[in-house]
Design an enzyme around this catalytic site. Structure first.
Site, PDB file in Angstrom:
ATOM      1  N   HIS A 106      -7.684   9.651  -1.122  1.00 24.14           N
ATOM      2  CA  HIS A 106      -6.914   9.569   0.118  1.00 24.14           C
ATOM      3  C   HIS A 106      -7.639  10.216   1.306  1.00 24.14           C
ATOM      4  O   HIS A 106      -7.582   9.696   2.420  1.00 24.14           O
ATOM      5  CB  HIS A 106      -5.557  10.226  -0.093  1.00 24.14           C
TER       6      HIS A 106
ATOM      7  N   LYS B 287      -3.052   5.978  -3.877  1.00 22.69           N
ATOM      8  CA  LYS B 287      -4.115   6.902  -3.473  1.00 22.69           C
ATOM      9  C   LYS B 287      -3.978   8.250  -4.161  1.00 22.69           C
ATOM     10  O   LYS B 287      -2.867   8.715  -4.432  1.00 22.69           O
ATOM     11  CB  LYS B 287      -4.096   7.100  -1.954  1.00 22.69           C
TER      12      LYS B 287
ATOM     13  N   TYR C 215       2.995   9.939  -0.439  1.00 22.49           N
ATOM     14  CA  TYR C 215       4.145   9.384   0.266  1.00 22.49           C
ATOM     15  C   TYR C 215       5.457   9.630  -0.485  1.00 22.49           C
ATOM     16  O   TYR C 215       6.538   9.411   0.064  1.00 22.49           O
ATOM     17  CB  TYR C 215       3.988   7.879   0.483  1.00 22.49           C
TER      18      TYR C 215
ATOM     19  N   ASP D 210       0.838  -1.195   0.000  1.00 21.72           N
ATOM     20  CA  ASP D 210       0.000   0.000   0.000  1.00 21.72           C
ATOM     21  C   ASP D 210       0.872   1.244   0.000  1.00 21.72           C
ATOM     22  O   ASP D 210       1.651   1.467   0.924  1.00 21.72           O
ATOM     23  CB  ASP D 210      -0.907   0.000   1.236  1.00 21.72           C
TER      24      ASP D 210
END
Length: 285
Positions: free
Chosen positions: A115, A82, A57, A52
């Site tokens: 998200h 996401k 990120y 994931d």
């Protein structure tokens, strides 16, 4: 890298439409971009088959590099990413999905999530329409949301017949979001837990350490087993190989009904992350 190990027995959860997800996976939130390839490669070596990530990120490229290096067929690894807040909106979301695929080096994702609802921007319904379009086109196998509250899910239901496959939310023994979990299950939405250990804060509770001592396991394994037996999909993060192996082994631990109840009794309403009702960062860095 060395040849991948055989996958340990991890239950799969049905997402509908012929799609299922390994119930225990690897989350890479806060894994630095320069470490992501190593961490994901090691996770795949020890048996993980669910990774994931997210655009926010800033480590999708490292995840993709690991997927190419691991030697596993693409269909054996379930990959989630996401849509970040700064890319919300119908057209923006479609472009953002293409950008995520390019960074990962993939033709399609197994699961793509909005998200955050980011209600102040008022674009999550349009973003959901885009994800529904991607799924209808076969560009992604399943779509869902993250950090959505019942009011946000109501808005999606009013605008689209497509039910999110997943709602990924902060969930751990001291923050169980029971009403939200019940609401999701009533809608047919699978609950996925991030920060499943309360960012480590839940591991020192005497109830958890006592159960761990009784089984000769670690507190983290006990909490992950609690999640699994409650039916949550769970994505603990670690950058250390030994901890990756430890977390994966939680899939083999069976807690008694009394032990599950003792951990469930730890609810404190202790949120460690952002509040979905107000979280509004662009997530673009």
């Amino acid at each position: 890298m060395s040849a991948p190990h055989e996958t340990r027995a991890v239950r799969e959860v049905d997402l509908g439409g012929g799609v299922s997800v390994p119930q225990l996976g690897l989350g890479v939130f806060q894994v630095p971009p320069e470490e992501a390839q190593r961490v994901v490669e090691e996770a795949l070596e020890v048996g993980y088959r669910h990774v994931d990530t997210a655009a926010a990120y800033v480590n999708e490229a490292g995840v993709g590099a690991a997927l190419r290096a691991c030697g596993l067929p693409r269909e054996e690894v379930f990959v989630t990413s996401k849509l970040r807040n700064g890319d919300q909106g119908y057209e923006q979301a479609l472009r953002a999905y293409d950008d995520t695929l390019a960074r990962l080096g993939l033709d399609a994702l197994d699961l793509y999530l909005v998200h955050w609802p980011n209600p102040a921007a008022g674009r999550y319904v349009d973003s959901w329409r885009a994800l529904a379009q991607l799924r209808a086109q076969g560009a992604v196998r399943a779509v869902g949301v993250s950090n959505f509250l019942p009011v946000h899910l109501d808005d999606l239901a009013a605008a689209s017949d497509l039910v999110p496959a997943v709602n990924q939310v902060e969930l751990h023994p001291t923050f169980q979001q029971r009403e939200l979990v019940e609401d999701c299950r009533a809608r047919g939405v699978v609950v996925e837990a991030y920060s499943p250990l309360g960012q480590g804060a839940d591991l020192d509770d005497p109830a958890v350490t006592a159960v761990a001592a009784a089984h000769g396991t670690t507190p983290a394994q006990v909490v992950l087993a609690w999640h699994l037996q409650r039916g949550h999909v769970v994505i603990p993060k670690s950058s250390r190989r030994a901890r990756l192996e430890e977390n994966l082994a939680a899939a083999q631990l069976e807690l008694t009904a009394d032990e599950l109840d003792r951990i469930t009794a730890l609810e404190r309403g202790h949120r460690t992350g952002g509040d979905p009702a107000t979280f509004a960062l662009s997530q673009i860095r």
